[in-house]
Design an enzyme around this catalytic site. Sequence first.
Site, PDB file in Angstrom:
ATOM      1  N   ARG A 176       0.815  -1.228   0.035  1.00 24.02           N
ATOM      2  CA  ARG A 176       0.276   0.064  -0.093  1.00 24.02           C
ATOM      3  C   ARG A 176       0.923   1.184   0.019  1.00 24.02           C
ATOM      4  NH1 ARG A 176      -4.479   0.055   4.464  1.00 24.02           N
ATOM      5  NH2 ARG A 176      -5.173   1.719   3.112  1.00 24.02           N
ATOM      6  N   CYS A 235      -1.312   6.663   8.553  1.00 24.38           N
ATOM      7  CA  CYS A 235      -1.494   5.190   8.012  1.00 24.38           C
ATOM      8  C   CYS A 235      -2.523   5.475   6.995  1.00 24.38           C
ATOM      9  CB  CYS A 235      -1.955   4.385   9.050  1.00 24.38           C
ATOM     10  SG  CYS A 235      -3.218   4.706  10.172  1.00 24.38           S
TER      11      CYS A 235
END
Length: 276
Positions: A176, A235
């Site tokens: 990611r 995040c």
Amino acid sequence: MSGSTLVSTGELAANLVKWRVFDCRHDLAKPDLGEQQYREGHVPGALFAHLDRHLSGRKTGKNGRHPLPEPQDFEKWLEKTGLTPKDQAVCYDGGPGAMAARLWWMLRWFGHDKVAVLDGGFAKWTKEGRPVTIDVPLFTPLNYPIKPRSDVAVDVASVANNLKNLVLLDARAPARYRGEQEPIDPVAGRIPGALNRFNMDNLYAEGIFKDQESLRKDFAALLDKRSPSDVVHYCGSGVAACHNLLAMEIAGLKGGKLYAGSWSEWSADPRRPKEP
């Protein structure tokens, strides 16, 4: 017990009558699952803390998936729990600790330093055959004198205006971070200049946190002599980032800040730069 960072299952078992416990289990793909699991069985004396209802604020579609709640809203929930400034609080989740770390960080944000995460979480607790109940405890609501700290969180404007000066640490999985896949947010990528520390790398294979020295070496190699107080953690939505904040605290590397909006907020505006 390691200060206001971690408690072991044995320590919690020995202090169940004295300590206040919060169950933070949550599944991003199934938001109701954690509460269902709580009803099916939890650590005796634990209250449930829902990531969406209790540990997040109102979503606008542009402020991320789990924005921080307004102080007065979190204060109202905290008062319902009956927590007092003198109480030792313990947060746990299914095991890894990211959900629990969100409440750990939030309580500290509001001035409650007597809080720790259960190392190994509910998985370790039940594996060891420790007591579980379906009883929901009742506590007398009390006014909680929150004292929000302004030096532990940054907003999107602060990140955007200081990109060249900040040390951004992305807690998402490497794929990611590299923008190779994005299973949750509409846009793949990362904030320019960010480093990567996958939060699951804070744990040993058995699901408990690495020791202080191991974590210190890991973060020291990553930060390359930059001050921990210069680090801004993010995040996908401000949850796993708290796991890295906890890990750095365990390592004795204090002073990091949370960008709670994280990638889900940053990427919502196409005018903001991104990598790769």
